[in-house]
Structures are given as structure tokens and as C-alpha cells.
Design an enzyme around this catalytic site. Sequence first.
Site, PDB file in Angstrom:
ATOM      1  N   GLN A 140       0.827  -1.195   0.000  1.00 62.04           N
ATOM      2  CA  GLN A 140       0.000   0.000   0.000  1.00 62.04           C
ATOM      3  C   GLN A 140       0.870   1.257   0.000  1.00 62.04           C
ATOM      4  O   GLN A 140       1.930   1.295   0.617  1.00 62.04           O
ATOM      5  CB  GLN A 140      -0.923   0.006   1.221  1.00 62.04           C
ATOM      6  CG  GLN A 140      -2.098   0.945   1.080  1.00 62.04           C
ATOM      7  CD  GLN A 140      -3.173   0.653   2.109  1.00 62.04           C
ATOM      8  OE1 GLN A 140      -3.305  -0.476   2.560  1.00 62.04           O
ATOM      9  NE2 GLN A 140      -3.940   1.658   2.478  1.00 62.04           N
ATOM     10  N   SER A 158       4.220  -6.693   2.175  1.00 57.51           N
ATOM     11  CA  SER A 158       2.932  -6.593   2.862  1.00 57.51           C
ATOM     12  C   SER A 158       1.820  -7.156   1.980  1.00 57.51           C
ATOM     13  O   SER A 158       1.850  -8.341   1.659  1.00 57.51           O
ATOM     14  CB  SER A 158       2.660  -5.136   3.272  1.00 57.51           C
ATOM     15  OG  SER A 158       1.539  -5.055   4.120  1.00 57.51           O
ATOM     16  N   LEU A 159       0.843  -6.336   1.543  1.00 55.82           N
ATOM     17  CA  LEU A 159      -0.229  -6.891   0.709  1.00 55.82           C
ATOM     18  C   LEU A 159       0.335  -7.477  -0.575  1.00 55.82           C
ATOM     19  O   LEU A 159      -0.257  -8.372  -1.185  1.00 55.82           O
ATOM     20  CB  LEU A 159      -1.286  -5.828   0.409  1.00 55.82           C
ATOM     21  CG  LEU A 159      -1.148  -4.956  -0.840  1.00 55.82           C
ATOM     22  CD1 LEU A 159      -1.837  -5.568  -2.038  1.00 55.82           C
ATOM     23  CD2 LEU A 159      -1.737  -3.579  -0.595  1.00 55.82           C
ATOM     24  N   ARG A 163      -9.220  -7.950   3.851  1.00 57.24           N
ATOM     25  CA  ARG A 163      -8.059  -7.655   4.695  1.00 57.24           C
ATOM     26  C   ARG A 163      -7.979  -6.163   5.000  1.00 57.24           C
ATOM     27  O   ARG A 163      -7.781  -5.741   6.144  1.00 57.24           O
ATOM     28  CB  ARG A 163      -6.789  -8.123   3.975  1.00 57.24           C
ATOM     29  CG  ARG A 163      -5.463  -7.842   4.690  1.00 57.24           C
ATOM     30  CD  ARG A 163      -4.322  -8.363   3.801  1.00 57.24           C
ATOM     31  NE  ARG A 163      -3.011  -8.270   4.419  1.00 57.24           N
ATOM     32  CZ  ARG A 163      -2.169  -7.258   4.256  1.00 57.24           C
ATOM     33  NH1 ARG A 163      -2.533  -6.215   3.518  1.00 57.24           N
ATOM     34  NH2 ARG A 163      -0.971  -7.277   4.818  1.00 57.24           N
ATOM     35  N   HIS A 166       1.002  -3.827  10.592  1.00 59.68           N
ATOM     36  CA  HIS A 166       2.111  -4.642  11.105  1.00 59.68           C
ATOM     37  C   HIS A 166       2.537  -4.208  12.511  1.00 59.68           C
ATOM     38  O   HIS A 166       3.722  -4.042  12.798  1.00 59.68           O
ATOM     39  CB  HIS A 166       3.286  -4.605  10.121  1.00 59.68           C
ATOM     40  CG  HIS A 166       2.911  -5.004   8.738  1.00 59.68           C
ATOM     41  ND1 HIS A 166       2.545  -6.297   8.410  1.00 59.68           N
ATOM     42  CD2 HIS A 166       2.776  -4.272   7.599  1.00 59.68           C
ATOM     43  CE1 HIS A 166       2.227  -6.340   7.130  1.00 59.68           C
ATOM     44  NE2 HIS A 166       2.353  -5.133   6.619  1.00 59.68           N
ATOM     45  N   GLN A 188       1.390 -12.222   9.514  1.00 62.39           N
ATOM     46  CA  GLN A 188       1.931 -11.026   8.861  1.00 62.39           C
ATOM     47  C   GLN A 188       1.223  -9.751   9.302  1.00 62.39           C
ATOM     48  O   GLN A 188       1.819  -8.671   9.329  1.00 62.39           O
ATOM     49  CB  GLN A 188       1.834 -11.190   7.336  1.00 62.39           C
ATOM     50  CG  GLN A 188       2.629 -10.166   6.547  1.00 62.39           C
ATOM     51  CD  GLN A 188       1.890  -9.726   5.291  1.00 62.39           C
ATOM     52  OE1 GLN A 188       0.764  -9.237   5.364  1.00 62.39           O
ATOM     53  NE2 GLN A 188       2.533  -9.901   4.154  1.00 62.39           N
TER      54      GLN A 188
END
Length: 421
Positions: free
Chosen positions: A11, A92-93, A117, A201, A250
Site C-alpha cells: 500500500q 505486505s499486501l 483484509r 504490522h 503477517q
Amino acid sequence: MYKMAFVFPGQGSQYVGMGQAWHSAYPIARELFEMANDALGFDLKKICFEGSTQILRKTEIAQPAILTVSLIAYRIILQEVEIVQPVLAGHSLGEISALCAAEAISFADAVKLVHARGKYMQEAVPEGRGSMYAVVGLSSEQVKEICREISLNIGTVVPSNYNASKQTVISGVKGAVEEAAISMKHAGAQVIPLKVSAPFHSPLMEPALAPFREFLDGLTLHPLQHPVVSNVTGDFYKSEQDIIPLLTDQLMNPVLWTACMNRMATLPVQAFIETGPRETLGPLLKERFPEAKVYATDSIHSTMQDCLDNLRGDSERNHLRSTGNLMDKCLSIAVCTKNHNSNADEYQRNVIGPYKMIQRMKEEITVSGKEPTLEQTEKVLHLLGTILKGKKLPVDELKLRLEQAINETGMPGLFQGLLMF
């Protein structure tokens, strides 16, 4: 073998207009946008092309938008360039984008997954209560120590992304993150607020774990077709059975991006490609591996065509290097394969003659100092096929031996037609 590492951004790489040029130029882009719209039940394409920055910044919108555009870039490259043994990782994503590219999660499921998510992550902490900053110039140990001190006295703030030796992202309660940023500035760091709407996170994501895990449990997962590196471990997924626990972990654990980059580089990798709407990971790769080739699709700067041209050039050069090994491989296969032909004349004509031709071609290329051409490569493979037929091998064994040689070229897709007999 020739390996290409694809990295998928997280992101923050979104912007209004992303993917629009690819939508106009490539049918696969139009197909994936339509699939995303159908999966989500709203017009993601319109938001990407015409929406406001504020809407596109929302986590539940940004994540499926970035995944869709990233997968479009990846599919365009696979469509346009012969790629052998891709290695995949995402930030991440982007890790979910990588798992989708590895065919462990279908595209429709991946779009729905990151939409959910994003929603769960945003609901975990109301907008405005958390924040994230990039910290440049301090070691990870310095960042951890400042975060520890601020967390004890003010509120939760933790390292959330280990992006480079002196680039770490911090995440947590807004006041604590801002106080940590001030302390890090005083220590000599540059601090940059990130355009995200929640403290990803970090321990603040705990309320998102249960619903996200439940959503993951409802998906159909498939064996990974390509290796994927996990943000949580910095190592490869062992199987699709790792997906649910690692993606769940994660959410609250830091992204070990430096470890991910290091792991990919051990294979080794000939080039890295960032497939996403805007280049964000490329500079980190260039800093970590200054000698490596790093390309980006980056639709802001219309670099897709440059990326494709570079990859085609790399693929051709790799092919030429591989062909020298190919000739040795073909000669070895010819010698080691058992003969089933008792006719001496046929053996001389169809085995000895072609074998000597391969030997001469190898000598000529060695003397000239030039790389073999595609035409010479194809001729060598044809000669090996003639030798194997001359030895009267069973068809299944013949195909297996010839396929071993074709794989040595590093570009097996170009020569699969030789197996059709």
C-alpha cells in the site's frame, strides 16, 4: 537456469489513473479489471481511473486496486516475454499478489481477500488513531531502542517494516509514533509520514486476526507453481499449507523485507522486476544489490515498454550463454543413450554423421568467439533428435532426452515444437 525475481509492492503505490494505459493497450488488463469488478461487486476500474485520491487511499480500496494493477503488469510480462523459473515476493499486501502470481490463490479470491483484509485492518483501529512513518538514516537497532522507550512511556510504537539497512518503518498509536519520529529526527534521521490509514504490522492489528483467519479458511488454496518468499520468515513458503498461518501472522509482525531480498538473491537471480502501479521497491533493491539489474513497470512513467525491451534483451543474451552448454549437453546425451539399432548403415548415417556435425558446430563457434544464434541452437536440437531416432529409442524416452536438452537452452518455450512427432 535463468531466474527472474518479481516483486510486488504494498500500500502507498496507488494513484488515480493507475493501470489506465495498460487497459487501453492490453486485452489481459481489460479482462482482469472486469474480473475484479465482478468479484468485488463494485467498479474498481472506475475508482482507479477516475476516483479521488481520498477514496483510493482507503485501505479496503487501495489493496484490491494495487493487487489488480500488479497482476496486470505481471501477466503482461509473461505474455510478452519468455520467462523461466520466476521467483516471487511481495511487500505486505504484495505478498498476496505474489501468491496469486504463483497460482496458489485464484485472482478472484485474491481480490476479495485483500478487500476484506483492508476492511478488517481499518476497522481494527479507527482512522486517525494510528499512523506510520518511514525512518531513514538510523540502524534498525537504533529504531528499535527508541520505539521501546516511547512505548514504555507514551503508547505503542514498533518497527513494522525492515526495508533496508538504514530504512525502517514505524507503526503504532499516532501520538507515540509522532513522539518517536521527533526523537529519531534528533538522532539524525529523516522521517517521512506514510499515506496509509491504519498502523499496519503492529500489535494494534490484533482485532483483525480472527475475521481475517476465518476468511482465509474459506478459500481454496492450490500448490505453489513458483517459489514465494514470506515477509514473516524471510524464507520460502514450503507449501500452500503455510499460507493461512503466515498471512495471518503477517498482520501483526514486521515485514522482513531486507531478509526477503537477501533470500531471493541466493538462487541466484539475474534481474529483479517490480510489477506494480508505481516504483517503490526498486530503489531498495538497487541499494542492496548495486550490480543487479532492476526494472519496474511503473505506469506513471510509462516504462512498461522499456521493461519489456530490456527483458527481451536479457532473455536473448541468457539464451546465447546457455547454448554453449547446450552443445555439450547434446553430445553427452548422444553418447550416453543406449543404441537399439542394429543396422550399421542407418547408424552411420543417422547417428555418427549428426554427432560429428554437432562437434564441428561447437568447434566453429569456439574459434569464432561468437555466441550461437537461435538458428544454430535449433539446428543442434534437430541433430540430437535425428541421433535419438537413429538409435531407435522408444518415443517416451526420446521425448524425455530431447526435453532435457531443450531445458538447457533456458528458453524451453521456443523449442517445444520439436517434441511434436
